[in-house]
Write a protein that holds these residues in place. Structure first.
Motif, PDB file in Angstrom:
ATOM      1  N   ALA A  41      -6.389  -5.838   2.234  1.00 40.61           N
ATOM      2  CA  ALA A  41      -6.746  -6.161   3.618  1.00 40.61           C
ATOM      3  C   ALA A  41      -5.502  -6.143   4.511  1.00 40.61           C
ATOM      4  O   ALA A  41      -5.545  -5.627   5.639  1.00 40.61           O
ATOM      5  N   LEU A  42      -4.402  -6.695   4.022  1.00 45.66           N
ATOM      6  CA  LEU A  42      -3.167  -6.703   4.805  1.00 45.66           C
ATOM      7  C   LEU A  42      -2.671  -5.280   5.057  1.00 45.66           C
ATOM      8  O   LEU A  42      -2.237  -4.947   6.168  1.00 45.66           O
ATOM      9  N   LEU A  43      -2.747  -4.447   4.034  1.00 47.54           N
ATOM     10  CA  LEU A  43      -2.288  -3.062   4.201  1.00 47.54           C
ATOM     11  C   LEU A  43      -3.214  -2.271   5.120  1.00 47.54           C
ATOM     12  O   LEU A  43      -2.749  -1.415   5.882  1.00 47.54           O
ATOM     13  N   ALA A  53      -2.245  -1.147  12.643  1.00 43.31           N
ATOM     14  CA  ALA A  53      -1.125  -1.467  13.542  1.00 43.31           C
ATOM     15  C   ALA A  53      -0.223  -0.249  13.734  1.00 43.31           C
ATOM     16  O   ALA A  53       0.269   0.002  14.840  1.00 43.31           O
ATOM     17  N   ILE A  54      -0.010   0.527  12.683  1.00 45.86           N
ATOM     18  CA  ILE A  54       0.807   1.742  12.795  1.00 45.86           C
ATOM     19  C   ILE A  54       0.118   2.722  13.750  1.00 45.86           C
ATOM     20  O   ILE A  54       0.762   3.298  14.631  1.00 45.86           O
ATOM     21  N   GLN A  55      -1.183   2.901  13.589  1.00 44.00           N
ATOM     22  CA  GLN A  55      -1.918   3.811  14.471  1.00 44.00           C
ATOM     23  C   GLN A  55      -1.839   3.363  15.923  1.00 44.00           C
ATOM     24  O   GLN A  55      -1.821   4.191  16.837  1.00 44.00           O
ATOM     25  N   PRO A  91       6.235  -3.672  14.846  1.00 43.05           N
ATOM     26  CA  PRO A  91       6.651  -4.986  14.336  1.00 43.05           C
ATOM     27  C   PRO A  91       5.521  -5.683  13.560  1.00 43.05           C
ATOM     28  O   PRO A  91       5.762  -6.257  12.489  1.00 43.05           O
ATOM     29  N   LEU A  92       4.297  -5.603  14.086  1.00 46.86           N
ATOM     30  CA  LEU A  92       3.164  -6.210  13.381  1.00 46.86           C
ATOM     31  C   LEU A  92       2.938  -5.495  12.054  1.00 46.86           C
ATOM     32  O   LEU A  92       2.711  -6.149  11.025  1.00 46.86           O
ATOM     33  N   ALA A  93       2.996  -4.189  12.063  1.00 49.03           N
ATOM     34  CA  ALA A  93       2.807  -3.434  10.821  1.00 49.03           C
ATOM     35  C   ALA A  93       3.823  -3.859   9.776  1.00 49.03           C
ATOM     36  O   ALA A  93       3.476  -4.063   8.606  1.00 49.03           O
ATOM     37  N   GLU A  94       5.069  -4.005  10.197  1.00 55.40           N
ATOM     38  CA  GLU A  94       6.121  -4.415   9.253  1.00 55.40           C
ATOM     39  C   GLU A  94       5.841  -5.806   8.683  1.00 55.40           C
ATOM     40  O   GLU A  94       5.983  -6.028   7.478  1.00 55.40           O
ATOM     41  N   GLN A  95       5.406  -6.724   9.532  1.00 56.09           N
ATOM     42  CA  GLN A  95       5.069  -8.077   9.062  1.00 56.09           C
ATOM     43  C   GLN A  95       3.935  -8.030   8.037  1.00 56.09           C
ATOM     44  O   GLN A  95       3.990  -8.702   6.998  1.00 56.09           O
ATOM     45  N   LEU A  96       2.908  -7.253   8.335  1.00 62.12           N
ATOM     46  CA  LEU A  96       1.755  -7.171   7.432  1.00 62.12           C
ATOM     47  C   LEU A  96       2.137  -6.541   6.097  1.00 62.12           C
ATOM     48  O   LEU A  96       1.680  -6.987   5.033  1.00 62.12           O
ATOM     49  N   ILE A  97       2.985  -5.524   6.142  1.00 63.67           N
ATOM     50  CA  ILE A  97       3.441  -4.892   4.901  1.00 63.67           C
ATOM     51  C   ILE A  97       4.230  -5.892   4.065  1.00 63.67           C
ATOM     52  O   ILE A  97       4.034  -5.985   2.841  1.00 63.67           O
ATOM     53  N   GLU A  98       5.092  -6.646   4.705  1.00 69.40           N
ATOM     54  CA  GLU A  98       5.891  -7.641   3.963  1.00 69.40           C
ATOM     55  C   GLU A  98       5.008  -8.754   3.400  1.00 69.40           C
ATOM     56  O   GLU A  98       5.238  -9.232   2.286  1.00 69.40           O
ATOM     57  N   LEU A 110       1.282  -9.251  -3.461  1.00 69.21           N
ATOM     58  CA  LEU A 110       1.166  -8.400  -4.651  1.00 69.21           C
ATOM     59  C   LEU A 110       2.271  -7.333  -4.622  1.00 69.21           C
ATOM     60  O   LEU A 110       2.062  -6.203  -4.166  1.00 69.21           O
ATOM     61  N   PRO A 111       3.469  -7.704  -5.109  1.00 67.04           N
ATOM     62  CA  PRO A 111       4.617  -6.785  -5.042  1.00 67.04           C
ATOM     63  C   PRO A 111       4.389  -5.447  -5.755  1.00 67.04           C
ATOM     64  O   PRO A 111       5.027  -4.456  -5.424  1.00 67.04           O
ATOM     65  N   SER A 112       3.472  -5.417  -6.678  1.00 70.03           N
ATOM     66  CA  SER A 112       3.230  -4.191  -7.451  1.00 70.03           C
ATOM     67  C   SER A 112       2.088  -3.348  -6.876  1.00 70.03           C
ATOM     68  O   SER A 112       1.643  -2.399  -7.524  1.00 70.03           O
ATOM     69  N   HIS A 113       1.648  -3.670  -5.674  1.00 70.34           N
ATOM     70  CA  HIS A 113       0.522  -2.929  -5.090  1.00 70.34           C
ATOM     71  C   HIS A 113       0.879  -1.441  -5.016  1.00 70.34           C
ATOM     72  O   HIS A 113       1.941  -1.074  -4.501  1.00 70.34           O
ATOM     73  N   PRO A 114      -0.002  -0.586  -5.492  1.00 71.64           N
ATOM     74  CA  PRO A 114       0.327   0.849  -5.549  1.00 71.64           C
ATOM     75  C   PRO A 114       0.459   1.533  -4.185  1.00 71.64           C
ATOM     76  O   PRO A 114       1.080   2.591  -4.088  1.00 71.64           O
ATOM     77  N   ASP A 115      -0.071   0.925  -3.123  1.00 72.96           N
ATOM     78  CA  ASP A 115      -0.009   1.557  -1.796  1.00 72.96           C
ATOM     79  C   ASP A 115       1.166   1.091  -0.944  1.00 72.96           C
ATOM     80  O   ASP A 115       1.367   1.608   0.161  1.00 72.96           O
ATOM     81  N   LEU A 116       1.937   0.119  -1.435  1.00 69.93           N
ATOM     82  CA  LEU A 116       3.031  -0.426  -0.629  1.00 69.93           C
ATOM     83  C   LEU A 116       4.006   0.656  -0.186  1.00 69.93           C
ATOM     84  O   LEU A 116       4.342   0.755   0.994  1.00 69.93           O
TER      85      LEU A 116
END
Length: 93
Positions: free
Chosen positions: A11-13, A19-21, A26-33, A39-45
């Motif tokens: 959901a965050l990604l 947000a990127i679109q 800045p919001l996109a970066e916060q959500l990615i972090e 879940l640091p191992s998320h395959p889409d990070l």
């Protein structure tokens, strides 16, 4: 527990992609972090991080175009073709 973390990170990604679109980097970066903390191992990070980097780079180039185009017109007016070529090369980057 792991499935819940995956859903939260998904959901965050998804929000980060939106947000990127919308060019809200800045919001996109916060959500990615946040997703990385959940879940640091998320395959889409890595993919979403790369999308953000690419979008930022593209936006930066778009912001430079009017300035560079104006600069490119100046040498043309005085027939300074070497300077014009340098400006064209800069625009092509």
């Amino acid at each position: 527990a792991q499935a819940a973390k995956r859903r939260e990170a998904d959901a965050l990604l998804a929000r980060a992609r939106t947000a990127i679109q919308q060019r809200n980097y800045p919001l996109a970066e916060q959500l990615i972090e946040q997703a990385a903390r959940v879940l640091p191992s998320h395959p889409d990070l890595a993919t979403v991080r790369e999308s953000l980097r690419t979008a930022r780079d593209s936006a930066a180039k778009e912001e430079q175009l009017p300035r560079l185009a104006a600069q490119a017109r100046q040498p043309l007016g005085v027939h300074n073709y070497e300077a014009l070529q340098r400006q064209i090369d800069e625009l092509a980057k």
